[in-house]
Design a protein around this motif. Structure first.
Motif, mmCIF file in Angstrom:
data_model
loop_
_atom_site.group_PDB
_atom_site.id
_atom_site.type_symbol
_atom_site.label_atom_id
_atom_site.label_comp_id
_atom_site.label_asym_id
_atom_site.label_seq_id
_atom_site.Cartn_x
_atom_site.Cartn_y
_atom_site.Cartn_z
ATOM 1 N N PHE A 1 0.816 -1.209 0.000
ATOM 2 C CA PHE A 1 0.000 0.000 0.000
ATOM 3 C C PHE A 1 0.854 1.265 0.000
ATOM 4 O O PHE A 1 0.524 2.246 0.666
ATOM 5 C CB PHE A 1 -0.940 -0.009 1.213
ATOM 6 C CG PHE A 1 -1.892 -1.172 1.239
ATOM 7 C CD1 PHE A 1 -2.484 -1.633 0.074
ATOM 8 C CD2 PHE A 1 -2.192 -1.810 2.435
ATOM 9 C CE1 PHE A 1 -3.352 -2.715 0.091
ATOM 10 C CE2 PHE A 1 -3.066 -2.891 2.458
ATOM 11 C CZ PHE A 1 -3.646 -3.344 1.286
ATOM 12 N N GLY A 2 1.969 1.221 -0.727
ATOM 13 C CA GLY A 2 2.838 2.385 -0.836
ATOM 14 C C GLY A 2 3.385 2.841 0.501
ATOM 15 O O GLY A 2 3.582 4.036 0.728
ATOM 16 N N LEU A 3 3.668 1.893 1.390
ATOM 17 C CA LEU A 3 4.026 2.253 2.765
ATOM 18 C C LEU A 3 5.306 3.072 2.856
ATOM 19 O O LEU A 3 5.395 3.995 3.669
ATOM 20 C CB LEU A 3 4.129 0.986 3.619
ATOM 21 C CG LEU A 3 2.822 0.201 3.777
ATOM 22 C CD1 LEU A 3 3.021 -0.992 4.703
ATOM 23 C CD2 LEU A 3 1.712 1.097 4.314
ATOM 24 N N PRO B 1 1.505 11.235 2.780
ATOM 25 C CA PRO B 1 1.787 10.595 1.487
ATOM 26 C C PRO B 1 2.651 11.480 0.591
ATOM 27 O O PRO B 1 2.479 12.698 0.557
ATOM 28 C CB PRO B 1 0.383 10.402 0.875
ATOM 29 C CG PRO B 1 -0.551 10.434 2.042
ATOM 30 C CD PRO B 1 0.058 11.400 3.013
ATOM 31 N N CYS B 2 3.582 10.880 -0.100
ATOM 32 C CA CYS B 2 4.369 11.593 -1.099
ATOM 33 C C CYS B 2 3.413 12.087 -2.186
ATOM 34 O O CYS B 2 2.497 11.345 -2.593
ATOM 35 C CB CYS B 2 5.416 10.654 -1.700
ATOM 36 S SG CYS B 2 6.334 11.369 -3.092
ATOM 37 N N PRO B 3 3.585 13.306 -2.692
ATOM 38 C CA PRO B 3 2.679 13.806 -3.740
ATOM 39 C C PRO B 3 2.734 12.990 -5.025
ATOM 40 O O PRO B 3 1.836 13.099 -5.872
ATOM 41 C CB PRO B 3 3.160 15.247 -3.965
ATOM 42 C CG PRO B 3 4.549 15.292 -3.422
ATOM 43 C CD PRO B 3 4.576 14.314 -2.290
ATOM 44 N N ASN B 4 3.762 12.171 -5.179
ATOM 45 C CA ASN B 4 3.871 11.341 -6.383
ATOM 46 C C ASN B 4 3.173 9.989 -6.234
ATOM 47 O O ASN B 4 3.161 9.198 -7.177
ATOM 48 C CB ASN B 4 5.344 11.104 -6.718
ATOM 49 C CG ASN B 4 6.081 12.390 -7.019
ATOM 50 O OD1 ASN B 4 5.633 13.197 -7.822
ATOM 51 N ND2 ASN B 4 7.224 12.602 -6.368
ATOM 52 N N GLU C 1 -3.267 6.843 -6.848
ATOM 53 C CA GLU C 1 -4.405 6.238 -6.156
ATOM 54 C C GLU C 1 -4.279 4.721 -6.043
ATOM 55 O O GLU C 1 -4.850 4.108 -5.151
ATOM 56 C CB GLU C 1 -5.708 6.591 -6.883
ATOM 57 C CG GLU C 1 -6.141 8.040 -6.727
ATOM 58 C CD GLU C 1 -6.369 8.405 -5.258
ATOM 59 O OE1 GLU C 1 -7.043 7.632 -4.553
ATOM 60 O OE2 GLU C 1 -5.873 9.465 -4.831
ATOM 61 N N ASP C 2 -3.527 4.103 -6.964
ATOM 62 C CA ASP C 2 -3.352 2.649 -6.924
ATOM 63 C C ASP C 2 -2.133 2.243 -6.091
ATOM 64 O O ASP C 2 -1.668 1.112 -6.170
ATOM 65 C CB ASP C 2 -3.233 2.076 -8.336
ATOM 66 C CG ASP C 2 -2.010 2.615 -9.102
ATOM 67 O OD1 ASP C 2 -1.299 3.486 -8.554
ATOM 68 O OD2 ASP C 2 -1.774 2.161 -10.233
ATOM 69 N N PHE C 3 -1.605 3.212 -5.321
ATOM 70 C CA PHE C 3 -0.447 2.999 -4.445
ATOM 71 C C PHE C 3 0.851 2.791 -5.214
ATOM 72 O O PHE C 3 1.836 2.334 -4.643
ATOM 73 C CB PHE C 3 -0.677 1.815 -3.486
ATOM 74 C CG PHE C 3 -1.850 2.005 -2.580
ATOM 75 C CD1 PHE C 3 -1.843 2.977 -1.591
ATOM 76 C CD2 PHE C 3 -2.974 1.216 -2.707
ATOM 77 C CE1 PHE C 3 -2.936 3.159 -0.744
ATOM 78 C CE2 PHE C 3 -4.073 1.391 -1.873
ATOM 79 C CZ PHE C 3 -4.048 2.362 -0.886
ATOM 80 N N TRP D 1 -4.780 1.632 4.284
ATOM 81 C CA TRP D 1 -4.927 2.794 5.156
ATOM 82 C C TRP D 1 -5.831 3.874 4.579
ATOM 83 O O TRP D 1 -6.343 4.720 5.319
ATOM 84 C CB TRP D 1 -3.553 3.396 5.475
ATOM 85 C CG TRP D 1 -2.698 3.677 4.278
ATOM 86 C CD1 TRP D 1 -1.815 2.828 3.680
ATOM 87 C CD2 TRP D 1 -2.654 4.893 3.521
ATOM 88 N NE1 TRP D 1 -1.217 3.426 2.591
ATOM 89 C CE2 TRP D 1 -1.701 4.694 2.479
ATOM 90 C CE3 TRP D 1 -3.306 6.126 3.623
ATOM 91 C CZ2 TRP D 1 -1.415 5.695 1.538
ATOM 92 C CZ3 TRP D 1 -3.008 7.112 2.689
ATOM 93 C CH2 TRP D 1 -2.075 6.891 1.666
ATOM 94 N N ARG D 2 -6.048 3.863 3.277
ATOM 95 C CA ARG D 2 -6.977 4.831 2.687
ATOM 96 C C ARG D 2 -8.416 4.418 2.924
ATOM 97 O O ARG D 2 -9.259 5.231 3.308
ATOM 98 C CB ARG D 2 -6.716 4.972 1.184
ATOM 99 C CG ARG D 2 -5.561 5.914 0.840
ATOM 100 C CD ARG D 2 -5.387 6.012 -0.648
ATOM 101 N NE ARG D 2 -4.385 7.014 -1.011
ATOM 102 C CZ ARG D 2 -3.645 6.949 -2.101
ATOM 103 N NH1 ARG D 2 -3.771 5.913 -2.928
ATOM 104 N NH2 ARG D 2 -2.768 7.902 -2.371
#
Length: 282
Positions: A26-28, A50-53, A56-58, A96-97
């Motif tokens: 999940f883009g942790l 969250p990093c701005p980059n 939505e799909d992590f 987490w979203r």
């Protein structure tokens, strides 16, 4: 199959499983960690933001342009597979979203899991070292204990004294490394633990069995160097030139260290590691 052979085979398999799988995370690392504007990161970012980059799909929205966009630090980072472990096992696929109440704890658990997985990497490697055979039973116990901890509930992981566990475990696999290095004839470059070798000219150097634990090798010229059986845990290889160097059998080398360095098609690597894509241009 002899027990030592079975141990080594299992250890190699264990290392193979300790690889990041961003598609199941999940883009942790893009959220839980702090970024500081520097040569490695183009922005400041607080832990938990969250990093701005982050899409939505992590996934990373600039993954193919990280270096050119000023995020070379992201190309170096390695979670040792902790991201997917936390995402898919510890939290059973609950992100987490969708469930914001899990976020704070998840971001606390992730760095703990990352440290445990890193320890598993080093323990697995130590179990492949022939000279460390007298320690194999202790190493197996440490690996199994650490592996059990990775399966603990989130609440337990969040409260785990991972620093104490790391200290106990590291002492064991570092002893294994010392036994393995002792099999190599001594060289002038043998003892360089924690040495300041920033920009050092070590091209073609005989560094077999050298203790380079925690050494600062930033921008060092190691082209053509012989690093077989050198202990490299914690060594800083940022922008070091490893072109045509021999790293086969190097002890406790990680993918992140290679990703931070420069190299060539002639650089020889341990079987468990891969040639970074950006080396092609060097």
């Amino acid at each position: 199959m002899p027990d030592d052979d079975a141990t080594a085979e299992r250890a190699v398999s264990e290392q193979g499983a300790l690889r990041a799988d961003c598609a199941n995370c999940f883009g942790l690392c893009c959220v839980a960690l702090t970024l500081t504007a520097s040569a490695d990161f183009a922005i400041d970012k607080d832990a938990g933001t969250p990093c701005p980059n982050l899409a939505e799909d992590f996934r990373c929205g600039i993954h193919t342009r990280l270096r050119s966009e000023g995020f070379s630090g992201c190309t170096v980072y390695d979670c040792f597979g902790a991201g997917q472990k936390v995402s898919q096992e510890t939290y059973s696929g609950r992100d987490w979203r969708a469930e914001p109440d899990t976020a704070q704890q998840m971001f606390q658990v992730f760095p703990v899991m990352r440290q445990l997985h890193e320890l598993l990497w080093y323990l697995a490697e130590a179990l492949t070292l022939p000279a460390a055979a007298p320690l194999h039973a202790e190493l197996r116990d440490a690996l199994e204990t650490t592996e059990r901890l990775t399966h603990a509930p989130a609440e337990e992981l969040a409260e785990l004294d991972v620093a104490a566990h790391r200290e106990r475990t590291a002492a064991l696999f570092l002893r294994a490394g010392e036994l393995e290095r002792a099999t190599v004839p001594r060289t002038e470059q043998r003892g360089r633990r924690g040495a300041d070798l920033i920009g050092a000219r070590l091209n073609g150097a005989d560094l077999r069995g050298a203790e380079l634990r925690g050494a600062y090798l930033i921008a060092a010229d190691l082209s053509g160097a012989d690093l077989r059986r050198a202990e490299l845990i914690g060594a800083d290889f940022r922008d070091a030139d490893l072109s045509d160097a021999d790293l086969t059998g190097a002890l406790f080398l990680t993918q992140a260290q290679l990703n931070a360095a420069k190299g060539s098609s002639g650089t020889r690597l341990p079987d468990a590691l891969t040639r970074p894509p950006h080396w092609v241009a060097n």
